[in-house]
Scaffold this motif. Structure first.
Motif, PDB file in Angstrom:
ATOM      1  N   PRO A  23       0.964  -1.157   0.019  1.00 55.09           N
ATOM      2  CA  PRO A  23      -0.014  -0.295  -0.361  1.00 55.09           C
ATOM      3  C   PRO A  23       0.741   1.122   0.028  1.00 55.09           C
ATOM      4  O   PRO A  23      -0.072   2.256  -0.419  1.00 55.09           O
ATOM      5  CB  PRO A  23      -0.498  -0.094   1.701  1.00 55.09           C
ATOM      6  N   TYR A  24       2.190   1.203   0.129  1.00 56.76           N
ATOM      7  CA  TYR A  24       2.615   1.716   0.427  1.00 56.76           C
ATOM      8  C   TYR A  24       3.530   2.816  -0.963  1.00 56.76           C
ATOM      9  O   TYR A  24       3.337   1.965  -1.702  1.00 56.76           O
ATOM     10  CB  TYR A  24       4.309   1.940   1.160  1.00 56.76           C
ATOM     11  N   PRO A  25       3.114   4.073  -0.951  1.00 55.96           N
ATOM     12  CA  PRO A  25       3.689   4.769  -2.865  1.00 55.96           C
ATOM     13  C   PRO A  25       5.284   3.772  -3.278  1.00 55.96           C
ATOM     14  O   PRO A  25       5.884   3.621  -2.579  1.00 55.96           O
ATOM     15  CB  PRO A  25       3.787   5.999  -2.773  1.00 55.96           C
ATOM     16  N   ALA A  26       5.317   4.378  -4.779  1.00 50.46           N
ATOM     17  CA  ALA A  26       6.532   3.752  -5.048  1.00 50.46           C
ATOM     18  C   ALA A  26       7.681   4.502  -4.939  1.00 50.46           C
ATOM     19  O   ALA A  26       7.453   6.048  -4.365  1.00 50.46           O
ATOM     20  CB  ALA A  26       6.361   4.265  -6.605  1.00 50.46           C
ATOM     21  N   GLY A  27       8.853   3.473  -5.022  1.00 55.79           N
ATOM     22  CA  GLY A  27      10.169   4.133  -3.969  1.00 55.79           C
ATOM     23  C   GLY A  27       9.687   4.565  -2.633  1.00 55.79           C
ATOM     24  O   GLY A  27      11.110   3.737  -2.007  1.00 55.79           O
ATOM     25  N   GLY A  28       9.088   3.516  -2.106  1.00 57.77           N
ATOM     26  CA  GLY A  28       8.920   3.153  -0.858  1.00 57.77           C
ATOM     27  C   GLY A  28       9.647   4.378   0.631  1.00 57.77           C
ATOM     28  O   GLY A  28      10.309   4.686  -0.329  1.00 57.77           O
ATOM     29  N   PRO A  29       9.273   3.375   1.476  1.00 59.57           N
ATOM     30  CA  PRO A  29       9.995   4.921   2.625  1.00 59.57           C
ATOM     31  C   PRO A  29      11.487   4.087   2.844  1.00 59.57           C
ATOM     32  O   PRO A  29      11.437   2.393   2.843  1.00 59.57           O
ATOM     33  CB  PRO A  29       8.918   3.790   4.167  1.00 59.57           C
ATOM     34  N   SER A  30      12.246   4.636   3.212  1.00 58.97           N
ATOM     35  CA  SER A  30      13.814   4.337   3.590  1.00 58.97           C
ATOM     36  C   SER A  30      14.338   3.964   4.587  1.00 58.97           C
ATOM     37  O   SER A  30      13.948   6.200   5.001  1.00 58.97           O
ATOM     38  CB  SER A  30      14.654   4.362   2.705  1.00 58.97           C
ATOM     39  N   TYR A  31      14.364   4.080   5.996  1.00 58.76           N
ATOM     40  CA  TYR A  31      14.491   4.359   6.645  1.00 58.76           C
ATOM     41  C   TYR A  31      16.667   3.736   7.432  1.00 58.76           C
ATOM     42  O   TYR A  31      16.855   3.206   6.929  1.00 58.76           O
ATOM     43  CB  TYR A  31      13.986   3.506   7.927  1.00 58.76           C
ATOM     44  N   ALA A 129      13.512 -10.735  -4.465  1.00 63.02           N
ATOM     45  CA  ALA A 129      13.844  -9.377  -3.652  1.00 63.02           C
ATOM     46  C   ALA A 129      12.836  -8.135  -4.693  1.00 63.02           C
ATOM     47  O   ALA A 129      12.228  -8.466  -5.066  1.00 63.02           O
ATOM     48  CB  ALA A 129      15.258  -9.101  -5.019  1.00 63.02           C
ATOM     49  N   PRO A 130      13.432  -6.933  -3.826  1.00 67.10           N
ATOM     50  CA  PRO A 130      12.278  -6.039  -3.182  1.00 67.10           C
ATOM     51  C   PRO A 130      12.547  -5.267  -4.233  1.00 67.10           C
ATOM     52  O   PRO A 130      13.210  -5.465  -5.968  1.00 67.10           O
ATOM     53  CB  PRO A 130      13.194  -5.698  -2.030  1.00 67.10           C
ATOM     54  N   PRO A 131      11.958  -4.594  -5.092  1.00 69.17           N
ATOM     55  CA  PRO A 131      11.759  -4.140  -6.118  1.00 69.17           C
ATOM     56  C   PRO A 131      12.458  -2.921  -5.930  1.00 69.17           C
ATOM     57  O   PRO A 131      12.924  -1.905  -5.364  1.00 69.17           O
ATOM     58  CB  PRO A 131      10.128  -3.151  -5.362  1.00 69.17           C
ATOM     59  N   LEU A 132      13.782  -2.939  -7.492  1.00 65.65           N
ATOM     60  CA  LEU A 132      14.642  -2.105  -7.401  1.00 65.65           C
ATOM     61  C   LEU A 132      14.462  -0.195  -7.166  1.00 65.65           C
ATOM     62  O   LEU A 132      15.431  -0.084  -7.117  1.00 65.65           O
ATOM     63  CB  LEU A 132      15.601  -2.494  -8.766  1.00 65.65           C
ATOM     64  N   GLU A 133      12.859  -0.149  -8.065  1.00 63.38           N
ATOM     65  CA  GLU A 133      12.885   0.971  -7.472  1.00 63.38           C
ATOM     66  C   GLU A 133      12.743   1.691  -6.161  1.00 63.38           C
ATOM     67  O   GLU A 133      12.201   2.868  -5.885  1.00 63.38           O
ATOM     68  CB  GLU A 133      10.515   1.485  -8.135  1.00 63.38           C
ATOM     69  N   LYS A 134      12.439   0.630  -5.561  1.00 61.80           N
ATOM     70  CA  LYS A 134      12.700   1.050  -3.753  1.00 61.80           C
ATOM     71  C   LYS A 134      13.550   1.350  -3.330  1.00 61.80           C
ATOM     72  O   LYS A 134      14.127   1.535  -1.780  1.00 61.80           O
ATOM     73  CB  LYS A 134      11.752  -0.023  -3.327  1.00 61.80           C
ATOM     74  N   MET A 135      14.479   0.976  -3.616  1.00 58.35           N
ATOM     75  CA  MET A 135      16.248   1.314  -3.744  1.00 58.35           C
ATOM     76  C   MET A 135      16.384   1.977  -3.265  1.00 58.35           C
ATOM     77  O   MET A 135      16.315   2.850  -4.827  1.00 58.35           O
ATOM     78  CB  MET A 135      17.028   0.019  -4.397  1.00 58.35           C
ATOM     79  N   ASP A 136      17.350   2.702  -2.775  1.00 57.49           N
ATOM     80  CA  ASP A 136      17.772   3.731  -2.340  1.00 57.49           C
ATOM     81  C   ASP A 136      19.202   4.028  -3.962  1.00 57.49           C
ATOM     82  O   ASP A 136      19.955   3.117  -4.130  1.00 57.49           O
ATOM     83  CB  ASP A 136      18.907   4.338  -1.318  1.00 57.49           C
ATOM     84  N   THR A 272      26.108   2.483   2.638  1.00 53.99           N
ATOM     85  CA  THR A 272      24.800   1.906   1.792  1.00 53.99           C
ATOM     86  C   THR A 272      23.604   1.221   2.003  1.00 53.99           C
ATOM     87  O   THR A 272      22.960   1.225   1.466  1.00 53.99           O
ATOM     88  CB  THR A 272      25.328   1.011   0.654  1.00 53.99           C
ATOM     89  N   ALA A 273      23.796   1.193   3.760  1.00 51.01           N
ATOM     90  CA  ALA A 273      22.817   0.542   4.139  1.00 51.01           C
ATOM     91  C   ALA A 273      21.367   1.204   4.139  1.00 51.01           C
ATOM     92  O   ALA A 273      21.492   2.430   4.794  1.00 51.01           O
ATOM     93  CB  ALA A 273      22.989  -0.475   5.633  1.00 51.01           C
ATOM     94  N   SER A 274      20.160   0.436   4.434  1.00 46.86           N
ATOM     95  CA  SER A 274      18.943   1.339   5.337  1.00 46.86           C
ATOM     96  C   SER A 274      18.053   0.662   5.553  1.00 46.86           C
ATOM     97  O   SER A 274      18.466  -0.888   5.308  1.00 46.86           O
ATOM     98  CB  SER A 274      18.632   1.723   4.154  1.00 46.86           C
ATOM     99  N   VAL A 275      16.674   0.527   5.798  1.00 45.75           N
ATOM    100  CA  VAL A 275      16.177  -0.101   6.636  1.00 45.75           C
ATOM    101  C   VAL A 275      14.611  -0.206   5.715  1.00 45.75           C
ATOM    102  O   VAL A 275      14.022   1.381   6.154  1.00 45.75           O
ATOM    103  CB  VAL A 275      16.072  -0.244   7.935  1.00 45.75           C
ATOM    104  N   LYS A 276      14.117  -1.303   5.474  1.00 48.81           N
ATOM    105  CA  LYS A 276      12.790  -1.381   4.390  1.00 48.81           C
ATOM    106  C   LYS A 276      12.039  -2.227   5.259  1.00 48.81           C
ATOM    107  O   LYS A 276      12.237  -2.989   5.807  1.00 48.81           O
ATOM    108  CB  LYS A 276      13.264  -0.950   2.985  1.00 48.81           C
ATOM    109  N   PRO A 277      10.685  -1.559   5.027  1.00 50.88           N
ATOM    110  CA  PRO A 277       9.598  -2.682   5.083  1.00 50.88           C
ATOM    111  C   PRO A 277       9.578  -3.811   4.738  1.00 50.88           C
ATOM    112  O   PRO A 277      10.161  -3.831   3.145  1.00 50.88           O
ATOM    113  CB  PRO A 277       8.738  -2.156   5.525  1.00 50.88           C
ATOM    114  N   CYS A 278       9.681  -5.255   5.009  1.00 50.29           N
ATOM    115  CA  CYS A 278       9.342  -6.303   4.192  1.00 50.29           C
ATOM    116  C   CYS A 278       8.419  -6.711   2.843  1.00 50.29           C
ATOM    117  O   CYS A 278       7.043  -6.445   3.618  1.00 50.29           O
ATOM    118  CB  CYS A 278      10.146  -7.218   5.451  1.00 50.29           C
ATOM    119  N   HIS A 279       8.831  -6.213   2.405  1.00 47.97           N
ATOM    120  CA  HIS A 279       7.846  -6.310   0.405  1.00 47.97           C
ATOM    121  C   HIS A 279       7.413  -7.380   0.079  1.00 47.97           C
ATOM    122  O   HIS A 279       5.649  -7.856   0.296  1.00 47.97           O
ATOM    123  CB  HIS A 279       8.326  -5.874  -0.345  1.00 47.97           C
ATOM    124  N   ASN A 280       7.841  -8.585   1.589  1.00 49.65           N
ATOM    125  CA  ASN A 280       7.431  -9.895   1.189  1.00 49.65           C
ATOM    126  C   ASN A 280       5.852 -10.487   1.641  1.00 49.65           C
ATOM    127  O   ASN A 280       5.245 -11.022   1.494  1.00 49.65           O
ATOM    128  CB  ASN A 280       8.168 -11.143   1.610  1.00 49.65           C
TER     129      ASN A 280
END
Length: 480
Positions: A23-31, A129-136, A272-280
C-alpha cells in the motif's frame, strides 16, 4: 460441510482482505539507520510515516512482532486449538456449545476452494527480491540489480621493468640397471595381475636417458561485482549515507587470504545500508501457509478426505469412521497449526529488512602449462611426478622465458604470457608466477623369452610406465 465456509469462528475487525500489493507509494519508505537525532532508530517510526496492510491506513508504523492489525494477537493458549463440526478439530463439542479456543484463521486472503493434499515435504517459496525502484540511489552504484555484474578493473600502470637474472641449468641424475629393475619390480607389486617372473628374469639391453620439460604459468586475478542484498533487520547497526559518501567498488581494501588460490568473499559497501519494510509480507511478519494455502486444514491422507474407510474383516467389508480425522475428512495443518499463516521467510518475522549494496570479490588462479616430452611416454604422466625446478619467478607481471636450452619451452612461455595479458579483461591481475621443471625419463630396453620390449622410468619418484609388460592378465589373479 460448506467447503468455502471459514474453518474457525469470527471476531470483530477480522474480515479485512490481505493486500496483494504494497500500500505504500512507489519508491517506498527508507530508514537510513543511525540518522540525525529524532529519526528512526530501530523502533517504530513517527506516526503516519507509512500505513502497512491495514484498512484505510488505520495502522501506522512498524508492527510489533506477533501482532497484526485486526487479527488474532499471537497464537491461542497452549493446547487450545479450533475444534468443532464445521471443519474444526480434533473432536466435535457437544451440540449447542461453543468450541474452546474458537478463534478465526489469521489468513484472510484468497484460498483454494477445496482442501489441499497433505504434503509434509512442502517448502516455502523463496521470497523475491525487493523492487529495484524502492532501493536508494547511491552515487557511483547506478544501474545495479540483485544479480551482480562484473566491474571493469582499473588500468594497470606498468612500471619500468628489467628482465630477471636467471641461473644456469644443471644436469639431472641418471639411473642405472639396478635402479631400473627395482622400479619395475615395485610397479609389478602394485598391480595384482602382473607376474614378477618377467621383471626378475628379463635382460636389460640398454637405458636411454632423456628429459621432459614442464612449463607452468599462473596468473592470480581479482574480479569484483556489486549487487543489492537484503537480510532481516534485527536491530543491527545501520551504516547509511548519513555517515558519508560510499567508496567506489575498487577503492575498498581487500587482501586475499592466500596467493594463487581460488577464494571468494563478500563485503558490505560502507554507507549504503537502510531499513525498509519487508515487501514479502508487507511488514506483517507472516505470510500465507505454503502447505494448506491459508485454509488451516488439509485433506486427510488416511481416508483420502472421505471421513471413513472400508476394512475387510471376517469375510465382510465394514465401513468405519476414520480415527485420524474423526470422520471430518480433513485435519489441522501441522505447519501453521490451523492458522493459515507462517513466519515470513524474507524477514524471518521481524517485519523489516536491512538493504545494502554487497561487494563480491572473487580471486581466481588461472593456470596453463606446456609439456615437452619426445618419447612414447604419455604427456599427462609428467604432471603427476616431481622433478628439478630449473627456475621459478613470481612478479606482478612476469617476463617470458627466453634462456631455456629447449626452444619449444621459450616459444610456449612467450605465447602463454602474451595470452594471459589480455585473457581476463574483467579481472585485475595481482600476481603472476611461472616455472620450468625438468623431469628425468629413462627408456629401458629389455629382452625376455626371445621377445624385445621396453618400459619407462620417470620422475624423482621413479614411476614406471610399462603397457607392454609380458606377464599380465585381466582376471584379477596373481601370476607367479
Amino acid at each position: 460441510m460448506d467447503e468455502k465456509k471459514p474453518l474457525l469462528g469470527s471476531r470483530p475487525g477480522m474480515n479485512q482482505v490481505y493486500p496483494s500489493s504494497p500500500p505504500y507509494p512507489a519508491g517506498g519508505p527508507s530508514y537510513q539507520g543511525g540518522p540525525p537525532a529524532g529519526s528512526y532508530q530501530g523502533g517504530p517510526p513517527p506516526q503516519g510515516q507509512y500505513p502497512l496492510g491495514s484498512p484505510q491506513g488505520q495502522y501506522q508504523g512498524v508492527l510489533p512482532q506477533g501482532q497484526y492489525p485486526g487479527q488474532y494477537q499471537g497464537g491461542p493458549p497452549q493446547g487450545q486449538y479450533p475444534s468443532g463440526p464445521t471443519g474444526k478439530f480434533p473432536v466435535d463439542p457437544p451440540q449447542g456449545q461453543a468450541a474452546p479456543g474458537d478463534v478465526q484463521v489469521q489468513w484472510q486472503g484468497p484460498t483454494p476452494d477445496t482442501d489441499m493434499e497433505d504434503n509434509p515435504n512442502a517448502g516455502p517459496t523463496a521470497p523475491s527480491a525487493p523492487p529495484l525502484e524502492k532501493m536508494d540511489s547511491v552515487v557511483g552504484y547506478s544501474n545495479i540489480g540483485f544479480d551482480g555484474a562484473m566491474l571493469q578493473p582499473p588500468s594497470y600502470e606498468e612500471s619500468v621493468r628489467e628482465p630477471p637474472r636467471r641461473e644456469q641449468l644443471h644436469d639431472l641424475p641418471r639411473i642405472d640397471e639396478h635402479e631400473a629393475r627395482q622400479a619395475l619390480l615395485q610397479h609389478v607389486a602394485e598391480n595384482c595381475c602382473y607376474g614378477k617372473g618377467a621383471a626378475t628374469e628379463l635382460t636389460l639391453t640398454d637405458l636411454i636417458a632423456s628429459s621432459a620439460f614442464h612449463y607452468t604459468l599462473e596468473t592470480f586475478g581479482e574480479a569484483r561485482s556489486t549487487a543489492w542484498a537484503y537480510e532481516p533487520y534485527k536491530g543491527q547497526v545501520i551504516d547509511g549515507p548519513h555517515n558519508g559518501p560510499a567508496p567506489g567498488p575498487w577503492d575498498i581494501q581487500a587482501t586475499p587470504p592466500a596467493m594463487f588460490q581460488n577464494q571468494k568473499t563478500f563485503i558490505e559497501v560502507p554507507h549504503t545500508a537502510s531499513v525498509k519494510p519487508c515487501h514479502n509480507c508487507l511488514a506483517m511478519g507472516r505470510i500465507r501457509c505454503h502447505r494448506c494455502f491459508g485454509r488451516g486444514r488439509v485433506r486427510c491422507t488416511w481416508c483420502n478426505g472421505n471421513g471413513h474407510k472400508t476394512e475387510y474383516r471376517n469375510g465382510e467389508y465394514e465401513r468405519e469412521r476414520c480415527h485420524w480425522c474423526h470422520g471430518h475428512g480433513r485435519r489441522r495443518c501441522d505447519t501453521c497449526h490451523g492458522y493459515g499463516m507462517v513466519t515470513c521467510s524474507g524477514c524471518q518475522g521481524h517485519c523489516n529488512l536491512k538493504c545494502y549494496i554487497r561487494l563480491t570479490i572473487i580471486w581466481t588462479n588461472h593456470l596453463q602449462d606446456h609439456i615437452v616430452e619426445r618419447t612414447m611416454l604419455p604427456d599427462h604422466l609428467i604432471r603427476t611426478v616431481s622433478g628439478q625446478v630449473a627456475f621459478s619467478e613470481t612478479q606482478p607481471r612476469v617476463w617470458p622465458v627466453n634462456h631455456f636450452p629447449d626452444g619449444e619451452i621459450n616459444n610456449a612461455s612467450n605465447r602463454l604470457v602474451a595470452q594471459h595479458a589480455s585473457a581476463f579483461p574483467s579481472e585485475r591481475i595481482l600476481m603472476q608466477r611461472h616455472q620450468v621443471r625438468i623431469i628425468p625419463v629413462t627408456q629401458a630396453l629389455y629382452k625376455w623369452k626371445g621377445a624385445d620390449s621396453d618400459f619407462f622410468v620417470y620422475g624423482f619418484e621413479k614411476k614406471v610406465y610399462a603397457p607392454n609388460y609380458p606377464q599380465q592378465c585381466c582376471c584379477g589373479c596373481s601370476i607367479l
